[in-house]
Design an enzyme around this catalytic site. Structure first.
Site, PDB file in Angstrom:
ATOM      1  N   GLU A   1      -1.834   0.225   8.170  1.00 42.24           N
ATOM      2  CA  GLU A   1      -0.961  -0.822   7.615  1.00 42.24           C
ATOM      3  C   GLU A   1       0.136  -0.207   6.750  1.00 42.24           C
ATOM      4  O   GLU A   1       1.288  -0.652   6.784  1.00 42.24           O
ATOM      5  CB  GLU A   1      -1.792  -1.793   6.783  1.00 42.24           C
ATOM      6  CG  GLU A   1      -0.966  -2.896   6.119  1.00 42.24           C
ATOM      7  CD  GLU A   1      -1.772  -3.758   5.176  1.00 42.24           C
ATOM      8  OE1 GLU A   1      -1.206  -4.721   4.637  1.00 42.24           O
ATOM      9  OE2 GLU A   1      -2.973  -3.469   4.968  1.00 42.24           O
TER      10      GLU A   1
ATOM     11  N   HIS B   1       0.834  -1.195   0.000  1.00 39.55           N
ATOM     12  CA  HIS B   1       0.000   0.000   0.000  1.00 39.55           C
ATOM     13  C   HIS B   1       0.880   1.260   0.000  1.00 39.55           C
ATOM     14  O   HIS B   1       2.072   1.189  -0.251  1.00 39.55           O
ATOM     15  CB  HIS B   1      -1.002  -0.036   1.155  1.00 39.55           C
ATOM     16  CG  HIS B   1      -1.679  -1.369   1.284  1.00 39.55           C
ATOM     17  ND1 HIS B   1      -2.641  -1.807   0.393  1.00 39.55           N
ATOM     18  CD2 HIS B   1      -1.504  -2.385   2.163  1.00 39.55           C
ATOM     19  CE1 HIS B   1      -3.032  -3.026   0.738  1.00 39.55           C
ATOM     20  NE2 HIS B   1      -2.354  -3.398   1.802  1.00 39.55           N
TER      21      HIS B   1
ATOM     22  N   HIS C   1       3.219  -6.860   4.595  1.00 39.74           N
ATOM     23  CA  HIS C   1       1.830  -6.532   4.882  1.00 39.74           C
ATOM     24  C   HIS C   1       1.483  -6.854   6.331  1.00 39.74           C
ATOM     25  O   HIS C   1       2.251  -7.508   7.040  1.00 39.74           O
ATOM     26  CB  HIS C   1       0.888  -7.319   3.957  1.00 39.74           C
ATOM     27  CG  HIS C   1       0.965  -6.876   2.533  1.00 39.74           C
ATOM     28  ND1 HIS C   1       0.215  -5.841   2.043  1.00 39.74           N
ATOM     29  CD2 HIS C   1       1.722  -7.328   1.502  1.00 39.74           C
ATOM     30  CE1 HIS C   1       0.512  -5.663   0.759  1.00 39.74           C
ATOM     31  NE2 HIS C   1       1.421  -6.557   0.414  1.00 39.74           N
TER      32      HIS C   1
ATOM     33  N   GLU D   1       2.287 -11.608   5.723  1.00 42.74           N
ATOM     34  CA  GLU D   1       1.344 -10.924   6.605  1.00 42.74           C
ATOM     35  C   GLU D   1       1.902 -11.086   8.018  1.00 42.74           C
ATOM     36  O   GLU D   1       1.879 -12.176   8.591  1.00 42.74           O
ATOM     37  CB  GLU D   1      -0.044 -11.567   6.510  1.00 42.74           C
ATOM     38  CG  GLU D   1      -0.694 -11.464   5.145  1.00 42.74           C
ATOM     39  CD  GLU D   1      -1.374 -10.126   4.902  1.00 42.74           C
ATOM     40  OE1 GLU D   1      -1.292  -9.250   5.787  1.00 42.74           O
ATOM     41  OE2 GLU D   1      -1.983  -9.966   3.832  1.00 42.74           O
TER      42      GLU D   1
END
Length: 328
Positions: free
Chosen positions: A150, A113, A205, A287
């Site tokens: 995040e 992101h 992430h 993650e």
């Protein structure tokens, strides 16, 4: 905008029974120690612009000024939390490679992101081709219930990883470093690693699943040969990279593998992520935890824990590059 993430359908979520999780965790720790042993023996030192997993129901939150601050959410002074000193070089570019065991190796770190995606929702919602289908360019990502984004987490961990890997002599490139208004899109993230002829690419992430879902998982590319996507040559080396990262992440952070995907192994294979489908070099996603679980969030917002996360991922990369090589 409600958060759905560009890479769903998500994998089924289920809790692993304690027995398999314990066995899997022990196996990962052993694997991590084995990888570290190879590293030490050879002279080492002690798309998702894509929301890759978890529940699609978690809504993003625009980070508060406090949460967006470089010193927020557990980040303290360098001496207290192992913070990387402020970078003086051009964003996204590596410093000149130091002499070290990884000299000549190229690592691309992909901070998932972009903190300013929230200001460019129309742009990140446009569709791009990821080989198997079309999907959103990127997403805003998720956040903790207290608003720690995040996108802030991923950049912080990426900076820490860059410092650690450069100390080993690697050339490190970031796909973005808050140096562009949004994105890059998931297809461009893959192309950045490909163009760099990276020896390893890791996309960082944190998940946005439901409360009670805890732990990390590493996402591996499945075998895909459709449209512009052809992962057949990288499936094997990417799995080796992912296994080394998972083992070292357990060992360094003490964090258990996910209790809701991966069956307690900490490893998940997927064929729907553009950042993996379009890669031609070894690549995985990690993650690091679930931002919507209070216990995981306490870790993710701690600067000291983020340093451990960066170390665990970096040592997995080093172990892969020195012990397994970098098959392409």
């Amino acid at each position: 905008m409600s958060y759905t993430g560009p890479d769903f359908d998500p994998p089924p979520q289920r809790r692993s029974r304690r027995g398999p999780l314990t066995v899997a965790l022990a196996a990962l720790v052993c694997g991590g120690l084995l990888g570290w042993g190879v590293y030490a023996a050879t002279g080492g030192t002690d798309d998702k612009g894509e929301e890759a997993g978890g529940s699609p129901s978690a809504a993003p939150r625009t980070p508060s000024p406090a949460a967006s601050s470089p010193t927020a959410a557990g980040s303290a002074s360098p001496s207290a939390e192992g913070e990387e000193p402020p970078a003086s070089r051009t964003p996204s570019a590596s410093a000149p490679a130091a002499a070290g065991p990884l000299k000549g190796k190229v690592v691309v770190v992909d901070p998932g992101h972009n903190p300013t995606n929230v200001e460019h929702t129309a742009e990140i919602n446009r569709q791009v081709d990821v080989g198997t289908h079309r999907k959103e360019c990127d997403t805003t990502g998720t956040s903790t219930d207290d608003g720690y984004a995040e996108a802030e987490f991923t950049l912080d961990v990426a900076h820490r990883m860059r410092a650690l890997l450069e100390q080993q002599g690697a050339t490190v490139k970031l796909t973005q470093d808050r140096d562009r208004p949004f994105g890059p899109c998931v297809d461009e993230r893959a192309r950045i690693g490909n163009a760099a002829k990276a020896d390893a690419v890791v996309s960082i992430h944190a998940d946005g699943s439901g409360a009670g879902n805890r732990g990390f998982h590493v996402i591996l590319p499945g075998s895909v040969n459709e449209g512009e996507a052809d992962t057949r040559a990288i499936v094997g080396p990417s799995r080796a990279l992912g296994e080394r990262i998972a083992g070292n992440f357990v060992r360094v952070t003490g964090t258990a593998p996910s209790n809701y995907v991966g069956g307690g192994t900490g490893l998940v294979t997927r064929k729907d992520l553009g950042g993996l489908n379009l890669s031609t070099v070894p690549k995985v996603f990690i993650e690091c935890g679930n931002m919507r679980d209070s216990k995981d969030a306490a870790l993710l917002t701690s600067g000291a824990w983020r340093q451990k996360a960066a170390q665990g991922i970096s040592e997995g990369i080093v172990s892969f590059l020195r012990g397994q090589g970098s098959a392409r």
